[in-house]
Design a protein around this motif. Structure first.
Motif, PDB file in Angstrom:
ATOM      1  N   THR A 298       0.834  -1.201   0.000  1.00  0.00           N
ATOM      2  CA  THR A 298       0.000   0.000   0.000  1.00  0.00           C
ATOM      3  C   THR A 298       0.870   1.253   0.000  1.00  0.00           C
ATOM      4  O   THR A 298       1.966   1.268   0.555  1.00  0.00           O
ATOM      5  CB  THR A 298      -0.937   0.024   1.215  1.00  0.00           C
ATOM      6  OG1 THR A 298      -0.161  -0.184   2.404  1.00  0.00           O
ATOM      7  CG2 THR A 298      -2.006  -1.042   1.100  1.00  0.00           C
ATOM      8  N   MET A 299       0.319   2.304  -0.592  1.00  0.00           N
ATOM      9  CA  MET A 299       1.034   3.572  -0.711  1.00  0.00           C
ATOM     10  C   MET A 299       0.128   4.721  -0.267  1.00  0.00           C
ATOM     11  O   MET A 299      -1.036   4.802  -0.674  1.00  0.00           O
ATOM     12  CB  MET A 299       1.479   3.796  -2.166  1.00  0.00           C
ATOM     13  CG  MET A 299       2.241   5.089  -2.408  1.00  0.00           C
ATOM     14  SD  MET A 299       2.645   5.354  -4.169  1.00  0.00           S
ATOM     15  CE  MET A 299       3.798   4.019  -4.473  1.00  0.00           C
ATOM     16  N   TYR A 300       0.684   5.591   0.587  1.00  0.00           N
ATOM     17  CA  TYR A 300      -0.020   6.803   1.020  1.00  0.00           C
ATOM     18  C   TYR A 300       0.460   7.935   0.117  1.00  0.00           C
ATOM     19  O   TYR A 300       1.646   8.291   0.143  1.00  0.00           O
ATOM     20  CB  TYR A 300       0.296   7.091   2.489  1.00  0.00           C
ATOM     21  CG  TYR A 300      -0.517   8.200   3.104  1.00  0.00           C
ATOM     22  CD1 TYR A 300      -1.897   8.102   3.226  1.00  0.00           C
ATOM     23  CD2 TYR A 300       0.111   9.342   3.598  1.00  0.00           C
ATOM     24  CE1 TYR A 300      -2.630   9.110   3.807  1.00  0.00           C
ATOM     25  CE2 TYR A 300      -0.620  10.364   4.189  1.00  0.00           C
ATOM     26  CZ  TYR A 300      -1.989  10.240   4.284  1.00  0.00           C
ATOM     27  OH  TYR A 300      -2.722  11.253   4.869  1.00  0.00           O
ATOM     28  N   ILE A 301      -0.459   8.502  -0.690  1.00  0.00           N
ATOM     29  CA  ILE A 301      -0.006   9.366  -1.782  1.00  0.00           C
ATOM     30  C   ILE A 301      -0.150  10.865  -1.505  1.00  0.00           C
ATOM     31  O   ILE A 301      -0.412  11.641  -2.420  1.00  0.00           O
ATOM     32  CB  ILE A 301      -0.699   9.009  -3.112  1.00  0.00           C
ATOM     33  CG1 ILE A 301      -2.220   9.065  -2.962  1.00  0.00           C
ATOM     34  CG2 ILE A 301      -0.252   7.672  -3.609  1.00  0.00           C
ATOM     35  CD1 ILE A 301      -2.929   9.070  -4.292  1.00  0.00           C
TER      36      ILE A 301
ATOM     37  N   TYR B  61      -0.338   1.259   8.252  1.00  0.00           N
ATOM     38  CA  TYR B  61      -1.190   0.843   7.135  1.00  0.00           C
ATOM     39  C   TYR B  61      -0.600   1.108   5.747  1.00  0.00           C
ATOM     40  O   TYR B  61      -1.154   0.635   4.756  1.00  0.00           O
ATOM     41  CB  TYR B  61      -2.559   1.529   7.240  1.00  0.00           C
ATOM     42  CG  TYR B  61      -3.279   1.198   8.525  1.00  0.00           C
ATOM     43  CD1 TYR B  61      -3.665  -0.112   8.810  1.00  0.00           C
ATOM     44  CD2 TYR B  61      -3.565   2.187   9.469  1.00  0.00           C
ATOM     45  CE1 TYR B  61      -4.311  -0.424  10.002  1.00  0.00           C
ATOM     46  CE2 TYR B  61      -4.213   1.888  10.651  1.00  0.00           C
ATOM     47  CZ  TYR B  61      -4.591   0.583  10.917  1.00  0.00           C
ATOM     48  OH  TYR B  61      -5.229   0.281  12.091  1.00  0.00           O
ATOM     49  N   ALA B  62       0.483   1.870   5.668  1.00  0.00           N
ATOM     50  CA  ALA B  62       1.096   2.160   4.366  1.00  0.00           C
ATOM     51  C   ALA B  62       2.522   1.627   4.334  1.00  0.00           C
ATOM     52  O   ALA B  62       3.322   1.942   5.214  1.00  0.00           O
ATOM     53  CB  ALA B  62       1.086   3.669   4.097  1.00  0.00           C
ATOM     54  N   ASP B  63       2.839   0.843   3.332  1.00  0.00           N
ATOM     55  CA  ASP B  63       4.203   0.350   3.173  1.00  0.00           C
ATOM     56  C   ASP B  63       5.115   1.427   2.588  1.00  0.00           C
ATOM     57  O   ASP B  63       6.323   1.416   2.817  1.00  0.00           O
ATOM     58  CB  ASP B  63       4.206  -0.877   2.258  1.00  0.00           C
ATOM     59  CG  ASP B  63       3.349  -2.005   2.817  1.00  0.00           C
ATOM     60  OD1 ASP B  63       3.715  -2.554   3.871  1.00  0.00           O
ATOM     61  OD2 ASP B  63       2.304  -2.314   2.214  1.00  0.00           O
ATOM     62  N   ILE B  64       4.511   2.339   1.817  1.00  0.00           N
ATOM     63  CA  ILE B  64       5.245   3.405   1.140  1.00  0.00           C
ATOM     64  C   ILE B  64       4.483   4.707   1.335  1.00  0.00           C
ATOM     65  O   ILE B  64       3.252   4.710   1.386  1.00  0.00           O
ATOM     66  CB  ILE B  64       5.361   3.120  -0.370  1.00  0.00           C
ATOM     67  CG1 ILE B  64       5.881   1.709  -0.627  1.00  0.00           C
ATOM     68  CG2 ILE B  64       6.233   4.156  -1.074  1.00  0.00           C
ATOM     69  CD1 ILE B  64       5.700   1.245  -2.065  1.00  0.00           C
ATOM     70  N   SER B  65       5.194   5.819   1.426  1.00  0.00           N
ATOM     71  CA  SER B  65       4.531   7.125   1.444  1.00  0.00           C
ATOM     72  C   SER B  65       5.326   8.118   0.616  1.00  0.00           C
ATOM     73  O   SER B  65       6.527   7.949   0.394  1.00  0.00           O
ATOM     74  CB  SER B  65       4.344   7.648   2.873  1.00  0.00           C
ATOM     75  OG  SER B  65       5.592   7.847   3.522  1.00  0.00           O
ATOM     76  N   LEU B  66       4.636   9.152   0.138  1.00  0.00           N
ATOM     77  CA  LEU B  66       5.267  10.233  -0.610  1.00  0.00           C
ATOM     78  C   LEU B  66       5.601  11.341   0.375  1.00  0.00           C
ATOM     79  O   LEU B  66       4.755  11.736   1.181  1.00  0.00           O
ATOM     80  CB  LEU B  66       4.337  10.763  -1.699  1.00  0.00           C
ATOM     81  CG  LEU B  66       3.728   9.731  -2.653  1.00  0.00           C
ATOM     82  CD1 LEU B  66       2.949  10.432  -3.758  1.00  0.00           C
ATOM     83  CD2 LEU B  66       4.776   8.813  -3.245  1.00  0.00           C
ATOM     84  N   ASN B  67       6.831  11.880   0.291  1.00  0.00           N
ATOM     85  CA  ASN B  67       7.277  12.826   1.319  1.00  0.00           C
ATOM     86  C   ASN B  67       8.008  14.025   0.744  1.00  0.00           C
ATOM     87  O   ASN B  67       8.628  13.946  -0.329  1.00  0.00           O
ATOM     88  CB  ASN B  67       8.186  12.099   2.315  1.00  0.00           C
ATOM     89  CG  ASN B  67       7.405  11.254   3.295  1.00  0.00           C
ATOM     90  OD1 ASN B  67       7.012  11.710   4.358  1.00  0.00           O
ATOM     91  ND2 ASN B  67       7.146  10.007   2.912  1.00  0.00           N
TER      92      ASN B  67
END
Length: 364
Positions: free
Chosen positions: A78-81, A95-101
């Motif tokens: 999962t990705m938090y965008i 809950y997010a494996d990846i996020s945009l930062n």
């Protein structure tokens, strides 16, 4: 009652066609599900499709929606965008494996929380390329990456940008090649391989077959085209995708012939919206009468300007909080009270409908 009908088989077919097309182009992609607002009956069907396991990840901009996705399929990446809010850091890690930062303070907080949860969190650092939404300034790229690489529980998975969402800056070759050059600069400077160059979205898809996307751009984040089957800029169908996955219909609760113009002193107190009416050229021109129907939805439920009547003989007149008026322009028709008008909803209209607890959702 007004109803949004969702054909999940057509959505899955669109995802399958997109996956086949993008894989031939050497592009991984993330399905962005935020339009569905975490609606479980749709997610259950779509995420169970075998093609989903071939995607890079599933993305959303709401923690509650990612929580729903993880509850259905814990194995999905999962990705938090969007850049995380500090108060949501614990949930982003959970809950997010990846996020945009874009912010070091946030990355440091994510790192601390990942350490507490005994996880390694992956991040894509977003670069500002002119859209003026999220992204670090270009002159700060090397300093930013240097500090990010030193965070013990953060894995830098890539570099990305957002174009076309707020101001409509086009994802041209010149813009995307800048992202590619930054990737090369970072990899050479720090001897760190960046897995993803995330420079594409639905708006970028039409230029991919025209070879206007640099070869290094290997990751797209796609939502609207996967669900609605259209190019964002032209509205044309993309790669024979289905454009009929969503149907919205409202019930006719009144059908009468009425004057086309209001009668009385008009004030600023009206809460509704009306269509622009043609101006009569003659001062004494008689009032036009027209057959009008009232439907059982309004601005509380949907962005009515995002609804296209499927019958060309139907024209929008106006809307209020919970009722919307259309004119039936053809003389012969089959409409009467209790029958329904059908519409093709756009992205924002669907998102509003999905978020409304007053609208019926039928999942096919």
């Amino acid at each position: 009652m007004a109803t949004l009908t969702v054909h999940t088989g057509r959505i899955i077919d669109n995802i399958t066609r997109l996956e086949s097309y993008l894989s031939r182009q050497g592009v991984q992609w993330t399905l962005v599900t935020k339009m569905l607002c975490g609606y479980r009956p749709i997610l259950e069907k779509v995420l169970a499709a075998p093609v989903i396991r071939r995607l890079h990840s599933i993305a959303d901009s709401r923690i509650s929606n990612l929580k729903m996705i993880k509850s259905l399929h814990p194995d999905l990446v999962t990705m938090y965008i969007k850049p995380p809010a500090l108060e949501q850091v614990a949930n982003v890690i959970r809950y997010a494996d990846i996020s945009l930062n874009t912010t070091l303070r946030t990355l440091e907080a994510l790192n601390d929380e990942a350490r507490r949860q005994e996880r390694t969190h992956r991040v894509i650092v977003m670069i500002e390329l002119g859209e003026l939404r999220e992204g670090i300034n270009r002159e700060n790229v090397l300093q930013f990456y240097e500090r990010t690489f030193n965070l013990s529980h953060i894995q830098v998975s890539g570099i990305g940008t957002n174009l076309g969402c707020m101001y409509g800056v086009e994802p041209t070759y010149d813009k995307l090649i800048q992202l590619s050059l930054f990737k090369q600069l970072i990899e050479n400077k720090f001897q760190q391989k960046l897995e993803l160059l995330s420079g594409g979205s639905s708006i970028t898809l039409p230029i991919l077959p025209r070879k206007k996307v640099p070869r290094d751009v290997n990751h797209f984040r796609i939502g609207e085209t996967a669900f609605l089957g259209r190019e964002l800029d032209s509205g044309k169908r993309f790669q024979n995708l289905s454009t009929a996955a969503f149907d919205f219909s409202g019930e006719i609760i009144e059908l009468k012939t009425k004057d086309s113009s209001p009668d009385g002193i008009l004030s600023e107190a009206a809460v509704g919206q009306v269509a622009d009416e043609p101006t009569e050229t003659a001062a004494d021109a008689p009032a036009r009468r027209a057959e009008r129907c009232i439907l059982d939805f309004g601005e509380l439920d949907v962005d009515v300007h995002g609804l296209k009547p499927k019958d060309p003989g139907v024209r929008f007149v106006g809307t209020t909080s919970d009722m919307t008026v259309y004119e039936i322009t053809k003389e012969k028709h089959q409409y009467r009270v209790g029958r329904r008008l059908h519409f093709e909803p756009n992205y924002i209209a669907i998102a509003r409908l999905m978020n409304s607890r007053y609208m019926t959702k039928t999942v096919v």
